[in-house]
Design a protein around this motif. Structure first.
Motif, PDB file in Angstrom:
ATOM      1  N   ARG A 110      12.360 -15.742 113.410  1.00  0.00           N
ATOM      2  CA  ARG A 110      11.682 -14.680 114.145  1.00  0.00           C
ATOM      3  C   ARG A 110      12.602 -13.563 114.597  1.00  0.00           C
ATOM      4  O   ARG A 110      12.157 -12.430 114.792  1.00  0.00           O
ATOM      5  CB  ARG A 110      10.950 -15.271 115.356  1.00  0.00           C
ATOM      6  N   MET A 120       8.908  -7.223 119.777  1.00  0.00           N
ATOM      7  CA  MET A 120       8.312  -7.788 118.564  1.00  0.00           C
ATOM      8  C   MET A 120       8.701  -9.253 118.402  1.00  0.00           C
ATOM      9  O   MET A 120       7.866 -10.107 118.061  1.00  0.00           O
ATOM     10  CB  MET A 120       8.765  -6.978 117.342  1.00  0.00           C
ATOM     11  N   VAL A 153       6.794 -11.726 120.688  1.00  0.00           N
ATOM     12  CA  VAL A 153       5.429 -12.021 120.238  1.00  0.00           C
ATOM     13  C   VAL A 153       5.432 -12.836 118.946  1.00  0.00           C
ATOM     14  O   VAL A 153       4.497 -13.592 118.679  1.00  0.00           O
ATOM     15  CB  VAL A 153       4.637 -10.710 120.069  1.00  0.00           C
ATOM     16  N   ASP A 154       6.496 -12.705 118.145  1.00  0.00           N
ATOM     17  CA  ASP A 154       6.709 -13.435 116.888  1.00  0.00           C
ATOM     18  C   ASP A 154       5.992 -12.776 115.704  1.00  0.00           C
ATOM     19  O   ASP A 154       4.804 -13.020 115.457  1.00  0.00           O
ATOM     20  CB  ASP A 154       6.262 -14.890 116.995  1.00  0.00           C
ATOM     21  N   PRO A 155       6.720 -11.942 114.951  1.00  0.00           N
ATOM     22  CA  PRO A 155       6.117 -11.238 113.814  1.00  0.00           C
ATOM     23  C   PRO A 155       5.751 -12.147 112.650  1.00  0.00           C
ATOM     24  O   PRO A 155       4.979 -11.747 111.778  1.00  0.00           O
ATOM     25  CB  PRO A 155       7.208 -10.240 113.407  1.00  0.00           C
ATOM     26  N   ALA A 214       2.559  -8.442 117.281  1.00  0.00           N
ATOM     27  CA  ALA A 214       3.988  -8.158 117.422  1.00  0.00           C
ATOM     28  C   ALA A 214       4.283  -6.684 117.176  1.00  0.00           C
ATOM     29  O   ALA A 214       5.117  -6.079 117.866  1.00  0.00           O
ATOM     30  CB  ALA A 214       4.789  -9.022 116.451  1.00  0.00           C
ATOM     31  N   THR A 215       3.588  -6.096 116.218  1.00  0.00           N
ATOM     32  CA  THR A 215       3.809  -4.683 115.925  1.00  0.00           C
ATOM     33  C   THR A 215       3.247  -3.795 117.033  1.00  0.00           C
ATOM     34  O   THR A 215       3.822  -2.748 117.350  1.00  0.00           O
ATOM     35  CB  THR A 215       3.179  -4.318 114.570  1.00  0.00           C
ATOM     36  N   TYR A 270       5.791  -3.840 119.647  1.00  0.00           N
ATOM     37  CA  TYR A 270       6.879  -2.975 119.176  1.00  0.00           C
ATOM     38  C   TYR A 270       6.524  -1.506 119.388  1.00  0.00           C
ATOM     39  O   TYR A 270       7.337  -0.720 119.892  1.00  0.00           O
ATOM     40  CB  TYR A 270       7.118  -3.266 117.696  1.00  0.00           C
TER      41      TYR A 270
END
Length: 322
Positions: free
Chosen positions: A166, A244, A247-249, A256-257, A260
């Motif tokens: 991550r 990001m 939240v874990d992309p 996550a984005t 970001y």
């Protein structure tokens, strides 16, 4: 250096396809045939992507003959070349998974380096957004944050997904800044050795409102070198990337984005407000809220697109837990 890089990529990409086509013993199980060439999906993606970049060269020459010397990165031929380079780099993601075991250190390193290269290309393509912000102000004051939230997650989310780790988006940014600084030093040495005759000043004199003229004006006001595309201040980008990562992309690319995008919007608003060229252009509350809304929408779209692209490039490593 750019042309040399394109030549190398053409040779490697199409060379591997030619070798695979001519030598059936080299073929694995996951090969496809396109226009008579046989190879893996990764090498096909890389080859046809760089072919677009090569195709952009004669189109760019024709564009110059028809419209004169353009000094904007966002001309159609330039955008075609950038698109081809991005597709080529996405192909390199796929190649990394085809060549190395998914959980190996080699695969991890290849994915991170590819992510950094893709980030550099996408970030470079966003540079005209600052000129638009300077010329228009208002909602467009935040134009970089909007576009970055839409485009940069492709590199960040894909790297996290394909590496299975991550926090690799942070490595992508650090690697991109390091490579950018090294590239600028190489370019500086090259210019010192060759001492080419610049045509920029005459072009600026012809049209003080041209993109290159505005870029030079902004750089002078901010006290930065004209044309510089990399600096250590870019490491401030680790702040939105940290959001990001939290939240874990890998598992929630859209959420996550969006995180970001939110932090990036705040970061860029503060950074631009402190730069002399942009300080008088800070918009009011209404325009800022509209820009924030557009940035979050771009984050949703960017996260969705990035997640789909990442999934299409290959599955996450099974042992990914960190």
């Amino acid at each position: 250096m750019t042309y040399a890089g394109v030549v190398v990529m053409v040779g490697l990409s199409f060379g591997v396809l030619a070798a695979t086509t001519l030598s059936p013993s080299r073929r694995g199980g996951d090969v496809v045939r396109v226009l008579g060439l046989t190879g893996t999906r990764g090498f096909h993606l890389a080859a046809w992507g760089i072919a677009l970049t090569v195709l952009a060269a004669p189109i760019d020459d024709l564009w110059h003959r028809l419209f004169g010397l353009d000094v904007t990165l966002w001309s159609p031929p330039h955008l075609l070349g950038l698109l081809g380079a991005a597709i080529n780099t996405l192909g390199c993601f796929r190649i990394a998974r085809e060549v190395y075991p998914a959980t190996s250190r080699a695969a991890f390193a290849a994915v991170v380096v590819t992510g950094a290269l893709l980030y550099i290309g996408l970030h470079f393509a966003l540079q005209p957004s600052f000129r638009i912000a300077y010329l228009n102000g208002g909602v467009f004051f935040h134009f970089y944050a909007m576009l970055a939230s839409l485009m940069l997650p492709v590199a960040l989310v894909a790297t996290a997904h394909l590496s299975g780790v991550r926090w690799t988006p942070a490595l992508v940014l650090v690697g991109a800044v390091a490579l950018g600084l090294v590239g600028m030093q190489i370019a500086r040495v090259g210019f010192d050795l060759l001492q080419p005759v610049s045509v920029i000043e005459p072009e600026i004199a012809k049209d003080p409102t041209s993109p290159i003229a505005v870029a030079y004006l902004v750089a002078r006001k901010n006290g930065t070198p004209p044309g510089a595309t990399a600096s250590l201040t870019q490491l401030l980008g680790l702040l939105p990337i940290a959001a990001m990562i939290v939240v874990d992309p890998r598992r929630r690319p859209v959420a996550a984005t969006v995180a970001y995008a939110l932090v990036l919007f705040a970061l860029m608003a503060v950074r631009l407000a402190f730069l002399p060229a942009f300080r008088p252009l800070v918009p009011g509350t209404g325009a800022t809220l509209v820009a924030l809304g557009l940035t979050l929408v771009a984050g949703v779209a960017g996260g969705w697109v990035a997640g789909r692209i990442a999934a299409a490039l290959g599955p996450a490593p099974r042992s990914a837990t960190s």
